[in-house]
Design an enzyme around this catalytic site. Structure first.
Site, PDB file in Angstrom:
ATOM      1  N   TYR A 127       0.867  -1.185   0.000  1.00  0.00           N
ATOM      2  CA  TYR A 127       0.000   0.000   0.000  1.00  0.00           C
ATOM      3  C   TYR A 127       0.898   1.227   0.000  1.00  0.00           C
ATOM      4  O   TYR A 127       1.576   1.511   0.984  1.00  0.00           O
ATOM      5  CB  TYR A 127      -0.909  -0.047   1.231  1.00  0.00           C
ATOM      6  N   LYS A 155      -1.785  -1.291  -3.815  1.00  0.00           N
ATOM      7  CA  LYS A 155      -2.779  -0.221  -3.768  1.00  0.00           C
ATOM      8  C   LYS A 155      -2.026   1.076  -3.969  1.00  0.00           C
ATOM      9  O   LYS A 155      -1.160   1.452  -3.163  1.00  0.00           O
ATOM     10  CB  LYS A 155      -3.533  -0.210  -2.439  1.00  0.00           C
TER      11      LYS A 155
END
Length: 289
Positions: A127, A155
């Site tokens: 992320y 992400k």
């Protein structure tokens, strides 16, 4: 790993406890509207305000849904992150943030992810969210993360789309999924080749976000562009105050959760923010013009 994933809120009941029944029902409704899967204990789920027992209960409820599930795990320290991913149930994917606050530099970030991926019993999604971590990373470093065995996706929440975004999406290895995490720019990210999105805004008008994904996958530019513009406006309204306060207020107003409450240090959404979302949706509802 593709499609629209919803980073689930953690609903609270009117007494302030985690409402596991509401979480189950909300997630089921999102699946019915086309969500590909979920994130549990992402930032939207307020994990820092939950006890360890509450976090375990949230993951248990989500894991029973039978949908692909990412679980936010770890933090700044590599050792603690390794311990967190080792505690996850089989069948889920760990979502591990670039170490926040410490700013260890690109070499430290790579060492962190190599250690976590090597120790993790489940796949890992990185992320990258510089406005939360304080750690910007160049494209070369992101591609090195993508090449680490055991890391299956990312992400990507690094703000406005740039030439670096174009380069990254054009160079990630086959089978590696980049999922857009900045809701307001998901449409151009999908156009550039993102595999999908992890979108808090998809709690609201879920089917429209799924339609946007499908339109770009089909190359239907005429359908995707106006839909992407409308959903970008919705996302801006939903993020007008710290996430997930406005989203919870909307879900409560729709009768989908018992309370709009968030836990300190977050504050509930203002009436003005909720009214702004309602006004935007009324002015931009499909078929109005």
């Amino acid at each position: 790993m593709d499609g629209i994933y919803v980073p689930l809120i953690t609903p609270f009941d009117t007494a302030g406890s985690v409402d596991l029944d509401a979480l189950h029902d909300l997630a089921g409704a999102l699946l019915a509207d086309g969500a590909a899967g979920f994130v549990a204990l992402g930032t939207t789920g307020e994990p820092a305000t939950l006890s360890e027992a509450e976090r375990d209960e949230v993951v248990a409820v989500c894991a029973k849904l039978g949908a692909p599930l990412l679980v936010g795990a770890g933090g700044s320290g590599t050792g603690a992150t390794v311990e967190a991913v080792r505690r996850l149930p089989s069948g889920v994917t760990a979502m591990v943030m670039v170490p926040p606050y410490l700013r260890p530099g690109p070499a430290g970030v790579l060492a962190h992810f190599r250690a976590v991926a090597a120790a993790s019993p489940v796949p890992v999604v990185a992320y990258h969210v510089p406005y939360r971590t304080g750690q910007a990373l160049d494209t070369a470093t992101l591609l090195e993360i993508a090449a680490i065995p055991g890391i299956v996706g990312m992400k990507l929440s690094d703000g406005p789309i740039s030439g670096d975004t174009v380069e990254l999406l054009g160079a990630v290895p086959a089978g590696f999924s980049v999922l857009g995490g900045d809701d307001a720019v998901i449409s151009p990210l999908l156009a550039l080749g993102a595999a999908g999105g992890i979108l808090a805004s998809a709690h609201v008008d879920t089917a429209a976000f799924v339609e946007l994904y499908a339109a770009w996958r089909a190359g239907d530019v005429a359908r995707a562009r106006p839909l992407g513009r409308r959903l970008a406006g919705l996302s801006r309204a939903l993020f007008a105050e710290p996430n997930p306060a406005v989203i919870k207020a909307v879900l409560h107003a729709e009768g989908r959760i018992a309370s709009p409450a968030v836990r300190l240090p977050l504050l509930p959404a203002s009436p003005e923010a909720l009214a702004a979302v309602a006004r935007f949706r009324e002015l931009n509802r499909p078929g109005r013009f």
